[in-house]
Design a protein around this motif. Structure first.
Motif, PDB file in Angstrom:
ATOM      1  N   ASP A   1      73.697  39.653 -29.974  1.00 31.49           N
ATOM      2  CA  ASP A   1      73.248  38.647 -28.911  1.00 31.49           C
ATOM      3  C   ASP A   1      72.991  37.191 -29.404  1.00 31.49           C
ATOM      4  O   ASP A   1      73.788  36.334 -28.856  1.00 31.49           O
ATOM      5  CB  ASP A   1      72.071  39.445 -28.167  1.00 31.49           C
ATOM      6  CG  ASP A   1      70.858  39.788 -29.213  1.00 31.49           C
ATOM      7  OD1 ASP A   1      70.890  39.504 -30.291  1.00 31.49           O
ATOM      8  OD2 ASP A   1      69.835  40.272 -28.500  1.00 31.49           O
ATOM      9  N   ASP A   2      72.147  37.144 -30.235  1.00 31.73           N
ATOM     10  CA  ASP A   2      71.821  35.652 -30.780  1.00 31.73           C
ATOM     11  C   ASP A   2      72.557  35.313 -32.010  1.00 31.73           C
ATOM     12  O   ASP A   2      72.459  34.340 -32.390  1.00 31.73           O
ATOM     13  CB  ASP A   2      70.353  35.536 -30.826  1.00 31.73           C
ATOM     14  CG  ASP A   2      69.510  36.676 -31.987  1.00 31.73           C
ATOM     15  OD1 ASP A   2      70.391  37.222 -32.771  1.00 31.73           O
ATOM     16  OD2 ASP A   2      68.470  36.906 -31.609  1.00 31.73           O
ATOM     17  N   ASP A   3      73.150  36.328 -32.649  1.00 29.85           N
ATOM     18  CA  ASP A   3      73.982  35.976 -33.791  1.00 29.85           C
ATOM     19  C   ASP A   3      73.297  35.226 -35.037  1.00 29.85           C
ATOM     20  O   ASP A   3      73.815  34.424 -35.739  1.00 29.85           O
ATOM     21  CB  ASP A   3      75.175  35.292 -33.672  1.00 29.85           C
ATOM     22  CG  ASP A   3      76.230  36.238 -33.185  1.00 29.85           C
ATOM     23  OD1 ASP A   3      76.380  37.417 -33.572  1.00 29.85           O
ATOM     24  OD2 ASP A   3      77.255  35.658 -32.319  1.00 29.85           O
ATOM     25  N   ASN A   4      71.789  35.308 -35.107  1.00 27.67           N
ATOM     26  CA  ASN A   4      71.111  34.644 -35.860  1.00 27.67           C
ATOM     27  C   ASN A   4      71.281  35.058 -37.399  1.00 27.67           C
ATOM     28  O   ASN A   4      71.645  34.253 -38.361  1.00 27.67           O
ATOM     29  CB  ASN A   4      69.540  34.706 -35.768  1.00 27.67           C
ATOM     30  CG  ASN A   4      69.323  33.844 -34.590  1.00 27.67           C
ATOM     31  OD1 ASN A   4      69.676  32.879 -34.580  1.00 27.67           O
ATOM     32  ND2 ASN A   4      68.298  34.288 -33.827  1.00 27.67           N
TER      33      ASN A   4
ATOM     34  N   MET B   1      65.286  36.520 -45.011  1.00 26.17           N
ATOM     35  CA  MET B   1      63.874  36.386 -44.685  1.00 26.17           C
ATOM     36  C   MET B   1      62.905  37.366 -45.355  1.00 26.17           C
ATOM     37  O   MET B   1      61.922  37.215 -45.832  1.00 26.17           O
ATOM     38  CB  MET B   1      63.422  35.788 -43.223  1.00 26.17           C
ATOM     39  CG  MET B   1      64.000  34.454 -42.851  1.00 26.17           C
ATOM     40  SD  MET B   1      63.543  34.182 -41.193  1.00 26.17           S
ATOM     41  CE  MET B   1      64.136  32.411 -41.090  1.00 26.17           C
ATOM     42  N   LEU B   2      63.283  38.544 -44.828  1.00 24.35           N
ATOM     43  CA  LEU B   2      62.469  39.562 -45.024  1.00 24.35           C
ATOM     44  C   LEU B   2      62.445  39.802 -46.688  1.00 24.35           C
ATOM     45  O   LEU B   2      61.464  40.056 -47.331  1.00 24.35           O
ATOM     46  CB  LEU B   2      63.015  41.289 -44.633  1.00 24.35           C
ATOM     47  CG  LEU B   2      62.182  42.343 -45.111  1.00 24.35           C
ATOM     48  CD1 LEU B   2      60.871  42.273 -44.596  1.00 24.35           C
ATOM     49  CD2 LEU B   2      63.021  43.556 -44.393  1.00 24.35           C
ATOM     50  N   SER B   3      63.715  39.547 -47.167  1.00 23.51           N
ATOM     51  CA  SER B   3      63.766  39.779 -48.742  1.00 23.51           C
ATOM     52  C   SER B   3      62.703  38.781 -49.468  1.00 23.51           C
ATOM     53  O   SER B   3      62.320  39.049 -50.241  1.00 23.51           O
ATOM     54  CB  SER B   3      65.195  39.176 -49.329  1.00 23.51           C
ATOM     55  OG  SER B   3      65.154  39.125 -50.570  1.00 23.51           O
TER      56      SER B   3
ATOM     57  N   PRO C   1      63.860  34.150 -35.650  1.00 24.46           N
ATOM     58  CA  PRO C   1      63.965  35.205 -36.869  1.00 24.46           C
ATOM     59  C   PRO C   1      62.817  35.319 -37.642  1.00 24.46           C
ATOM     60  O   PRO C   1      62.608  36.393 -38.178  1.00 24.46           O
ATOM     61  CB  PRO C   1      65.215  34.292 -37.694  1.00 24.46           C
ATOM     62  CG  PRO C   1      65.763  33.763 -36.403  1.00 24.46           C
ATOM     63  CD  PRO C   1      64.607  33.108 -35.557  1.00 24.46           C
ATOM     64  N   LEU C   2      62.029  34.188 -38.234  1.00 27.92           N
ATOM     65  CA  LEU C   2      61.101  34.248 -39.186  1.00 27.92           C
ATOM     66  C   LEU C   2      59.983  35.320 -38.629  1.00 27.92           C
ATOM     67  O   LEU C   2      59.519  36.105 -39.351  1.00 27.92           O
ATOM     68  CB  LEU C   2      60.361  33.055 -39.217  1.00 27.92           C
ATOM     69  CG  LEU C   2      59.488  32.847 -40.329  1.00 27.92           C
ATOM     70  CD1 LEU C   2      59.749  33.206 -41.757  1.00 27.92           C
ATOM     71  CD2 LEU C   2      58.720  31.522 -40.763  1.00 27.92           C
ATOM     72  N   THR C   3      59.572  35.345 -37.339  1.00 27.80           N
ATOM     73  CA  THR C   3      58.686  36.154 -36.763  1.00 27.80           C
ATOM     74  C   THR C   3      59.212  37.622 -36.704  1.00 27.80           C
ATOM     75  O   THR C   3      58.386  38.557 -36.827  1.00 27.80           O
ATOM     76  CB  THR C   3      58.301  35.850 -35.102  1.00 27.80           C
ATOM     77  OG1 THR C   3      58.130  34.460 -34.970  1.00 27.80           O
ATOM     78  CG2 THR C   3      57.052  36.673 -34.686  1.00 27.80           C
TER      79      THR C   3
END
Lengths: 249, 387
Positions: A122-125, A131-133, A95-97
């Motif tokens: 799919d991954d429901d993260n 994180m973008l915020s 997610p961070l990437t």
């Protein structure tokens, strides 16, 4: 508003029964129907409605994924996005990437609003928006069920456990779309043919120089255990006693 | 050789499928049980189809259609074909390609309004004594001065009850041929309500309830010469140029319904337990499924190949005939076996299967019987050898 950026993820279609590969290294993707993540469709639909109200000029759809993700971007273009960007990357991204990659595109495109799906099926993260915020240092509202633009502020109703919460944030901002935000439109057949002519830029992931933390790796996939056979009960009384017998109430 | 779909074709399939499943499926039971498409429902669904750009998508972009290439068009027809015929044909109209033969004012009066969904066409060839022998038609359209005078009866005219005008084929004269006198045919556009032209309800029948056939009566019906489609005595030339593709349309809608029947049969084979195991584990059922899937695939490949050749400009009558013949006979087999796998449940109207099974029967008859298709195919085999 000049520009809205919408995230589009290529995922296994929600109708497909997911199967794990025999060697437990992942889920079977060969020959499996792939679609736009349903929450991303809702995000795009909201952007289209904002533009149709004359409150935005341009909608850019962005995806991070393999070459084949162009199919999902073409769907976004057919729905009405003005242009699309594919950040080409094969394999899993944490997610961070994903957030850092989106940040790189945000820096380039300078949108006033970013709308993402609240999670990918799919991954429901459900982490990219938050994180973008933080990376962008701009406000976030997740799980939006209603969006209104009032000048330079955004009024967003979100569904929380206690009911509905209304937040006002300054633009630019990032929001994530919940299920009840809207019902995406049907793609019009003539628009599918026209989508071919809309611009779709392919950017190599490496060219964005996004630092990849590599904190997460998937080592083993396993399907959920098959559900044990149930029993039929006659009435509520029998149900309660069965639950008591099992020590569940 | 590439058998994959383009991104556009995949999207067209999805867009059509979504519409069919969300908008048409919910009304199938009502239309089937009442054999009637309520006018308000008809209007509502038609408007939705227009809004979704599905209406008249078979037509080229230049005249306001979606400009689907033949393969995309067949994929679209296949998805539409999954739904109840009265719903998909009346609500998601595909104006006859023959209207592309319209010229000048005819384009404004017939072609464009048909594509916009404002007017609806129907096609009248068949007569009580002219079925497969189309040229044996008795309806006449005789040019007198600047007018055609039309007399005769047409029957089995599909959806004439919903139509605003008819594309009529009638005998306009005779010529000598080596095999005796041969009728000359002219195509005409005749508006409903023209004096001397009456539409009557047709026959009740086994297939496609709610999608009605009608009887058309012409008694000294006069239409101006300007209503002629194509040239005088050249009706069959117009038909041959534009109508051969309708056989592919029949094939494609059969593929759709066969796929639906197979899906139901597959699901039932894993859900239904008898003698302590899923019935799909019994060879008697599993081999049926294998054969159904095989036949469906074969018919689909044949139909798509014919569509592809249509796009390349190399499709022959025999290609169209093979696709139509295979797909319609395949549907009969798949629908029957799907019903057999369901046992008694398959006969109940709670499932769409008994309807698919009944509806399958007409497909081997209309738009050229299986026998006519076999004749076309065999003729193409022997003619080059002097047969």
């Amino acid at each position: 508003m000049r520009k809205i950026l919408v995230g589009i993820k290529r995922v296994v279609d929600y109708n497909v029964r997911i199967r794990v590969k025999p060697d437990n290294s992942g889920v079977v993707l060969d020959g499996v129907k792939m679609s736009v993540n349903p929450f991303d469709e809702i995000a795009l639909e909201e952007a289209l409605r904002i533009r149709e109200r004359g409150e935005a000029e341009e909608i850019v759809a962005v995806s991070i994924g393999p070459d084949d993700a162009q199919q999902q971007l073409r769907t976004a273009l057919a729905m009405g996005a003005d242009r699309a960007i594919l950040v080409k990357h094969d394999g899993m991204l944490e997610p961070l990437t994903v957030a850092k990659t989106l940040m790189a595109i945000v820096s380039r495109e300078q949108p006033e609003l970013v709308i993402l799906g609240k999670q990918a099926i799919d991954d429901d993260n459900s982490q990219a928006t938050q994180m973008l915020s933080a990376l962008w240092d701009r406000p976030q509202v997740t799980c939006a069920s209603k969006v209104e633009i009032k000048g330079n502020t955004l009024s967003v109703v979100r569904e929380v456990d206690a009911g509905l919460e209304t937040l006002e944030v300054d633009l630019p901002a990032v929001i994530s779309a919940d299920l009840r935000l809207n019902e995406p439109r049907y793609v019009k057949l003539p628009d599918i043919m026209k989508a071919k002519k809309k611009p779709l830029d392919v950017v190599e992931f490496a060219s964005l120089n996004v630092a990849t933390p590599g904190q997460l790796t998937a080592t083993h996939y396993e399907p959920p255990k098959a559900r044990a056979k149930g029993v039929m009960v006659k009435d509520v009384a029998e149900l309660i006693s069965a639950l008591k017998n099992k020590g569940l109430v | 050789m590439n058998f994959g779909l383009t991104d556009e074709q995949s999207m067209i399939v999805k867009a059509t499928k979504d519409f069919v499943e969300n908008e048409l499926y919910p009304y199938e039971k009502e239309v089937e049980e009442t054999a009637f498409l309520r006018p308000e429902l008809h209007r509502e669904l038609k408007q939705k189809a227009i809004d979704a750009g599905l209406y008249a998508a078979n037509m080229p972009v230049e005249v306001g259609g979606a400009g689907l290439d033949p393969v995309a068009w067949i994929l679209y027809e296949k998805e539409l074909g999954k739904a109840h015929y009265a719903l998909h044909y009346n609500c998601v109209g595909r104006p006859s390609n023959i209207l592309l033969a319209c010229e000048g004012e005819q384009r404004e009066k017939y072609l464009f309004p048909s594509i916009r969904g404002e007017r609806v066409d129907c096609l009248a060839l068949t007569e009580p004594s002219a079925g497969s022998d189309v040229r044996g038609m008795k309806t006449t359209a005789i040019l007198q001065g600047d007018e055609f005078v039309i007399n005769g009866t047409k029957h089995f005219i599909s959806h004439a009850d919903h139509a605003d005008f008819v594309i009529l084929f009638a005998a306009s004269g005779e010529e000598e041929s080596p095999r005796g006198k041969k009728k000359l045919i002219t195509a005409l556009l005749v508006d409903m309500g023209t004096p001397g032209f009456e539409v009557r309800p047709g026959y009740k029948n086994v297939s496609h309830r709610g999608y009605n056939n009608c009887i058309l009566e012409f008694n000294d019906c006069r239409v101006p010469k300007s209503q002629m489609l194509g040239e005088l005595h050249k009706g069959f030339e117009v038909a041959n140029t534009w109508l051969s593709a309708t056989r592919l349309q029949v094939a494609a809608t059969c593929l759709g319904r066969a796929e639906r029947a197979l899906d139901l049969a597959k699901q039932w084979s894993v859900d239904r337990v008898q003698f302590g195991q899923q019935i799909g584990k019994f060879q008697g059922v599993s081999f049926k499924l294998a054969d159904m899937a095989l036949e469906l695939r074969a018919a689909e490949l044949l139909t798509l190949e014919a569509a592809w050749k249509l796009g390349q400009g190399t499709a022959t009558d025999s290609d169209m005939a093979m696709a139509k013949l295979k797909a319609t006979e395949m549907l009969a087999m798949v629908a029957d076996e799907a019903l057999q796998i369901h046992g008694g449940m398959g006969l109940m109207s709670d499932l769409p299967l008994e309807r698919i099974w009944r509806d399958a029967r007409i497909e081997r008859i209309w738009d050229g019987t299986s026998e006519v298709q076999r004749h076309i195919i065999s003729r193409s085999l022997l003619r080059p050898l002097g047969g």
